[in-house]
Enzyme design. Structure first.
Site, PDB file in Angstrom:
ATOM      1  N   GLY A  62      53.343  39.554   2.547  1.00 49.78           N
ATOM      2  CA  GLY A  62      53.707  40.463   0.874  1.00 49.78           C
ATOM      3  C   GLY A  62      54.006  39.850  -0.441  1.00 49.78           C
ATOM      4  O   GLY A  62      54.275  39.610  -1.447  1.00 49.78           O
ATOM      5  N   LEU A  64      51.314  40.885  -2.569  1.00 46.43           N
ATOM      6  CA  LEU A  64      50.723  41.101  -4.076  1.00 46.43           C
ATOM      7  C   LEU A  64      52.209  41.902  -4.597  1.00 46.43           C
ATOM      8  O   LEU A  64      51.892  42.316  -5.289  1.00 46.43           O
ATOM      9  CB  LEU A  64      50.268  42.464  -3.230  1.00 46.43           C
ATOM     10  CG  LEU A  64      48.786  42.272  -2.777  1.00 46.43           C
ATOM     11  CD1 LEU A  64      47.875  43.967  -2.227  1.00 46.43           C
ATOM     12  CD2 LEU A  64      48.402  41.509  -3.264  1.00 46.43           C
ATOM     13  N   GLY A  65      53.511  41.164  -4.315  1.00 50.87           N
ATOM     14  CA  GLY A  65      54.839  41.449  -5.227  1.00 50.87           C
ATOM     15  C   GLY A  65      54.765  40.384  -6.374  1.00 50.87           C
ATOM     16  O   GLY A  65      53.253  39.836  -7.218  1.00 50.87           O
ATOM     17  N   ILE A 107      54.241  43.180   8.598  1.00 47.02           N
ATOM     18  CA  ILE A 107      55.332  42.000   8.632  1.00 47.02           C
ATOM     19  C   ILE A 107      55.853  43.340  10.590  1.00 47.02           C
ATOM     20  O   ILE A 107      56.638  42.608  10.521  1.00 47.02           O
ATOM     21  CB  ILE A 107      56.126  41.656   8.212  1.00 47.02           C
ATOM     22  CG1 ILE A 107      57.094  42.996   7.270  1.00 47.02           C
ATOM     23  CG2 ILE A 107      55.422  40.492   7.219  1.00 47.02           C
ATOM     24  CD1 ILE A 107      58.003  41.908   6.989  1.00 47.02           C
ATOM     25  N   TYR A 195      70.528  44.487   0.817  1.00 46.03           N
ATOM     26  CA  TYR A 195      69.462  42.947   0.271  1.00 46.03           C
ATOM     27  C   TYR A 195      69.963  41.210   0.897  1.00 46.03           C
ATOM     28  O   TYR A 195      69.438  40.633   1.753  1.00 46.03           O
ATOM     29  CB  TYR A 195      68.922  43.156  -0.654  1.00 46.03           C
ATOM     30  CG  TYR A 195      68.266  41.304  -1.034  1.00 46.03           C
ATOM     31  CD1 TYR A 195      66.784  41.589  -1.052  1.00 46.03           C
ATOM     32  CD2 TYR A 195      68.401  41.424  -2.845  1.00 46.03           C
ATOM     33  CE1 TYR A 195      65.913  40.874  -1.251  1.00 46.03           C
ATOM     34  CE2 TYR A 195      67.679  40.447  -2.676  1.00 46.03           C
ATOM     35  CZ  TYR A 195      66.260  40.142  -2.277  1.00 46.03           C
ATOM     36  OH  TYR A 195      65.339  38.972  -3.348  1.00 46.03           O
ATOM     37  N   LYS A 199      69.194  38.932   3.747  1.00 49.10           N
ATOM     38  CA  LYS A 199      69.360  37.048   3.187  1.00 49.10           C
ATOM     39  C   LYS A 199      69.926  36.350   3.415  1.00 49.10           C
ATOM     40  O   LYS A 199      69.961  35.340   4.432  1.00 49.10           O
ATOM     41  CB  LYS A 199      69.429  37.448   1.623  1.00 49.10           C
ATOM     42  CG  LYS A 199      68.296  38.204   1.074  1.00 49.10           C
ATOM     43  CD  LYS A 199      66.672  37.626   1.441  1.00 49.10           C
ATOM     44  CE  LYS A 199      65.092  37.988   0.325  1.00 49.10           C
ATOM     45  NZ  LYS A 199      64.712  37.586   0.485  1.00 49.10           N
ATOM     46  N   ILE A 225      63.469  36.168 -11.626  1.00 56.92           N
ATOM     47  CA  ILE A 225      62.330  34.996 -12.060  1.00 56.92           C
ATOM     48  C   ILE A 225      61.660  36.148 -13.250  1.00 56.92           C
ATOM     49  O   ILE A 225      61.287  37.267 -12.606  1.00 56.92           O
ATOM     50  CB  ILE A 225      61.211  35.484 -10.638  1.00 56.92           C
ATOM     51  CG1 ILE A 225      62.373  34.410  -9.301  1.00 56.92           C
ATOM     52  CG2 ILE A 225      59.989  34.242 -10.502  1.00 56.92           C
ATOM     53  CD1 ILE A 225      62.658  33.195  -9.770  1.00 56.92           C
TER      54      ILE A 225
HETATM   55  N1  LIG Z   1      61.240  37.746  -7.891  1.00 55.91           N
HETATM   56  C1  LIG Z   1      62.609  37.274  -7.677  1.00 55.91           C
HETATM   57  O1  LIG Z   1      63.141  37.230  -8.622  1.00 55.91           O
HETATM   58  C2  LIG Z   1      63.068  37.598  -6.726  1.00 55.91           C
HETATM   59  C3  LIG Z   1      64.029  36.369  -6.462  1.00 55.91           C
HETATM   60  C4  LIG Z   1      65.068  35.807  -5.198  1.00 55.91           C
HETATM   61  C5  LIG Z   1      64.675  35.519  -4.220  1.00 55.91           C
HETATM   62  N2  LIG Z   1      63.203  36.896  -4.054  1.00 55.91           N
HETATM   63  C6  LIG Z   1      62.810  36.564  -3.292  1.00 55.91           C
HETATM   64  O2  LIG Z   1      61.419  36.036  -3.098  1.00 55.91           O
HETATM   65  C7  LIG Z   1      60.294  37.271  -2.486  1.00 55.91           C
HETATM   66  C8  LIG Z   1      59.303  37.919  -3.017  1.00 55.91           C
HETATM   67  O3  LIG Z   1      59.692  38.677  -3.828  1.00 55.91           O
HETATM   68  P1  LIG Z   1      58.869  39.913  -5.018  1.00 55.91           P
HETATM   69  O4  LIG Z   1      59.575  39.685  -6.021  1.00 55.91           O
HETATM   70  O5  LIG Z   1      57.899  39.033  -4.739  1.00 55.91           O
HETATM   71  O6  LIG Z   1      58.657  40.644  -4.349  1.00 55.91           O
HETATM   72  P2  LIG Z   1      57.586  42.432  -4.910  1.00 55.91           P
HETATM   73  O7  LIG Z   1      59.022  43.277  -3.733  1.00 55.91           O
HETATM   74  O8  LIG Z   1      57.224  42.527  -5.762  1.00 55.91           O
HETATM   75  O9  LIG Z   1      56.821  42.154  -3.135  1.00 55.91           O
HETATM   76  C9  LIG Z   1      57.275  42.628  -1.856  1.00 55.91           C
HETATM   77  C10 LIG Z   1      56.188  43.286  -0.946  1.00 55.91           C
HETATM   78  O10 LIG Z   1      56.543  43.135  -0.241  1.00 55.91           O
HETATM   79  C11 LIG Z   1      55.911  43.799   0.430  1.00 55.91           C
HETATM   80  N3  LIG Z   1      55.913  44.650   1.796  1.00 55.91           N
HETATM   81  C12 LIG Z   1      57.345  45.593   2.219  1.00 55.91           C
HETATM   82  N4  LIG Z   1      56.890  46.132   2.789  1.00 55.91           N
HETATM   83  C13 LIG Z   1      56.289  45.309   3.882  1.00 55.91           C
HETATM   84  C14 LIG Z   1      56.063  45.221   4.829  1.00 55.91           C
HETATM   85  N5  LIG Z   1      56.060  45.712   6.405  1.00 55.91           N
HETATM   86  N6  LIG Z   1      54.786  44.095   5.930  1.00 55.91           N
HETATM   87  C15 LIG Z   1      54.186  43.557   5.069  1.00 55.91           C
HETATM   88  N7  LIG Z   1      54.563  43.842   3.437  1.00 55.91           N
HETATM   89  C16 LIG Z   1      55.374  44.360   2.806  1.00 55.91           C
HETATM   90  C17 LIG Z   1      55.846  45.305  -0.903  1.00 55.91           C
HETATM   91  O11 LIG Z   1      54.179  45.382  -0.118  1.00 55.91           O
HETATM   92  C18 LIG Z   1      55.772  44.159  -1.618  1.00 55.91           C
HETATM   93  O12 LIG Z   1      53.984  44.233  -2.360  1.00 55.91           O
HETATM   94  C19 LIG Z   1      61.042  38.283  -1.373  1.00 55.91           C
HETATM   95  O13 LIG Z   1      61.313  37.619  -0.114  1.00 55.91           O
HETATM   96  C20 LIG Z   1      62.860  38.034  -2.613  1.00 55.91           C
HETATM   97  O14 LIG Z   1      63.203  38.680  -1.751  1.00 55.91           O
HETATM   98  C21 LIG Z   1      62.205  37.311  -5.501  1.00 55.91           C
HETATM   99  C1  LIG Z   2      67.384  38.400  -7.376  1.00 51.64           C
HETATM  100  C2  LIG Z   2      66.367  38.179  -6.978  1.00 51.64           C
HETATM  101  O1  LIG Z   2      66.861  38.767  -5.464  1.00 51.64           O
HETATM  102  C3  LIG Z   2      65.777  39.671  -7.468  1.00 51.64           C
HETATM  103  N1  LIG Z   2      65.277  39.919  -8.397  1.00 51.64           N
HETATM  104  C4  LIG Z   2      67.077  41.062  -7.036  1.00 51.64           C
HETATM  105  O2  LIG Z   2      67.018  41.245  -8.782  1.00 51.64           O
HETATM  106  O3  LIG Z   2      66.969  41.628  -6.289  1.00 51.64           O
END
Ligand SMILES: NC(=O)c1ccc[n+]([C@@H]2O[C@H](COP(=O)([O-])OP(=O)(O)OC[C@H]3O[C@@H](n4cnc5c(N)ncnc54)[C@H](O)[C@@H]3O)[C@@H](O)[C@H]2O)c1
Ligand SMILES: C[C@@H](O)[C@H](N)C(=O)O
Length: 368
Positions: A62, A64-65, A107, A195, A199, A225
């Site tokens: 994942g 590219l998020g 995945i 979600y 988690k 973040i």
């Molecule tokens: N960004 C935040 O604020 C934040 C906060 C708490 C936790 N997180 C956790 O950190 C991790 C990364 O967060 P993010 O903000 O980069 O998420 P995001 O939503 O920006 O990116 C998630 C990525 O998962 C990919 N994805 C979706 N389905 C998929 C599959 N079947 N196989 C492979 N990839 C797949 C999507 O294409 C996407 O690029 C996540 O697990 C999220 O729960 C993020």
């Molecule tokens: C907090 C974190 O898990 C994510 N940025 C959301 O808001 O869902």
């Protein structure tokens, strides 16, 4: 840990940057055509399969998020470009594709994921694929598949191949019956989003695999973040990224949360630093396998006031999204991360006060 609520300098800073184990198996192994898992009753293994002087060979799912590209950049600096493989199901932008190894990986496709791990002799896996809180509520079956079934695939492959596994959790793993100010590591967790449920499931499954099979599972609960060069993926905390972009681009920002909604937040550099630090921490230092990490905590109103110090013409209006607001109202307001600070020396660098100037949130030319 003292709760930091001062938002002024941080705003400036942000704005400035804009096996087939069909024989005897001791690990949970999927056995093609016969049974999905075989676990011997005396199952036990330990995950560090590379010598400590070697660099780990890393896979990020994942990737590219919002967070994955930044993580790859940090890890490549430390371990070498070719030792860190980004993967996703989406097509990478040119600058990402040419910055280091990228591979397609879904995945939900267990065999494909296993092939990637085997062929590239992966030793560390950062599992970032997920559907975030708001998009998860909009598509519960997909969120359940990606966040739960996907995690099962990753856990089994990590266990089979002795990987060190990082899975991020979130403030969203808590719910309305959790203590919210502050929220400690160990307390009631009854989230009301798919979600959050997924988690909590990830935290518990990872810890179970650690205690049951010796999987080197490590997990941090991230706050919301804030980043400059990457878009958030459909979460409840997205507003805190969007405000900076809108301030610079249009001078107008419509917030989808109420002005007094307080949530824990963190600048991306701190989040990625914590992720690398916990992965590099000696196992003996970790009294737990899932830690809260914290940096700052603010409301939309406080953030807007700080941004307006730098962009006085910014107009902020509120148009509350009921789904996101209900989620935010059930989440922690402040996070207690004293265990991370004590066990492995976690210390954030960026409070809002530290983020000086407007450069950090100016999107780079390659940003889309
Ligand atoms: N960004 C935040 O604020 C934040 C906060 C708490 C936790 N997180 C956790 O950190 C991790 C990364 O967060 P993010 O903000 O980069 O998420 P995001 O939503 O920006 O990116 C998630 C990525 O998962 C990919 N994805 C979706 N389905 C998929 C599959 N079947 N196989 C492979 N990839 C797949 C999507 O294409 C996407 O690029 C996540 O697990 C999220 O729960 C993020
Ligand atoms: C907090 C974190 O898990 C994510 N940025 C959301 O808001 O869902």
């Amino acid at each position: 840990m003292p709760i930091v609520r001062n938002v002024s300098r941080a705003v400036s800073q942000l704005l400035q940057s804009s096996a087939c184990g069909c024989g005897v198996s001791i690990v949970p192994v999927r056995c093609i055509g016969i049974s999905p898992r075989q676990v011997a009753s005396d199952a036990s293994f330990h995950s560090v399969s590379f010598s400590e002087s070697d660099h780990p060979r890393v896979l990020i799912t994942g990737g590219l998020g919002q967070l994955g590209v930044g993580l790859a950049k940090l890890l490549r600096k430390r371990f070498g470009k070719n030792n860190v493989i980004l993967s996703d199901i989406r097509k990478p932008a040119d600058h990402v594709f040419y910055s280091g190894p990228f591979i397609y990986s879904d995945i939900l496709d267990y065999k494909n994921l296993r092939e990637i791990v085997v062929n590239n002799r992966i030793t560390w896996l950062f599992h970032y694929s997920a559907l975030l809180s708001a998009v998860g509520e909009a598509n519960v079956p997909l969120a359940r598949a990606v966040n739960i079934t996907g995690l099962h695939n990753v856990l089994d492959i990590a266990a089979e191949h002795n990987l060190r596994l990082f899975v991020p959790s979130t403030i969203g793993a808590f719910g309305p019956t959790s203590p919210r100010d502050p929220t400690p590591d160990l307390c009631i967790q009854r989230p009301r989003t798919i979600y959050g449920v997924s988690k909590v499931h990830a935290e518990l499954m990872g810890e179970y695999y650690h205690y049951r099979y010796g999987l080197d599972f490590r997990c941090l609960r991230y706050p919301g973040i804030i980043s400059a060069d990457s878009q958030p993926g459909g979460g409840t905390t997205d507003y805190a990224v969007q405000i900076f972009h809108d301030a610079i681009k249009t001078g107008k920002f419509e917030c989808n949360l109420k002005p007094d909604t307080r949530l824990p937040m963190m600048y991306i550099d701190d989040c990625l630093k914590a992720t690398l630090e916990v992965m590099e921490a000696p196992a003996e230092a970790l009294s737990m396998r899932t830690y809260n990490i914290s940096a700052m905590s603010f409301t939309p109103e406080e953030l807007a006031q700080e941004v307006q110090k730098h962009v006085p013409e910014l107009q902020v209006t509120y148009n509350v999204d009921a789904v996101r607001q209900a989620i935010a109202d059930s989440w922690p307001m402040n996070f207690d991360d004293s265990n991370a600070r004590r066990d492995w020396g976690w210390k954030h660098d960026y409070d809002l006060p530290e983020l000086r100037g407007f450069q950090r949130l100016k999107p780079s030319p390659s940003y889309s």
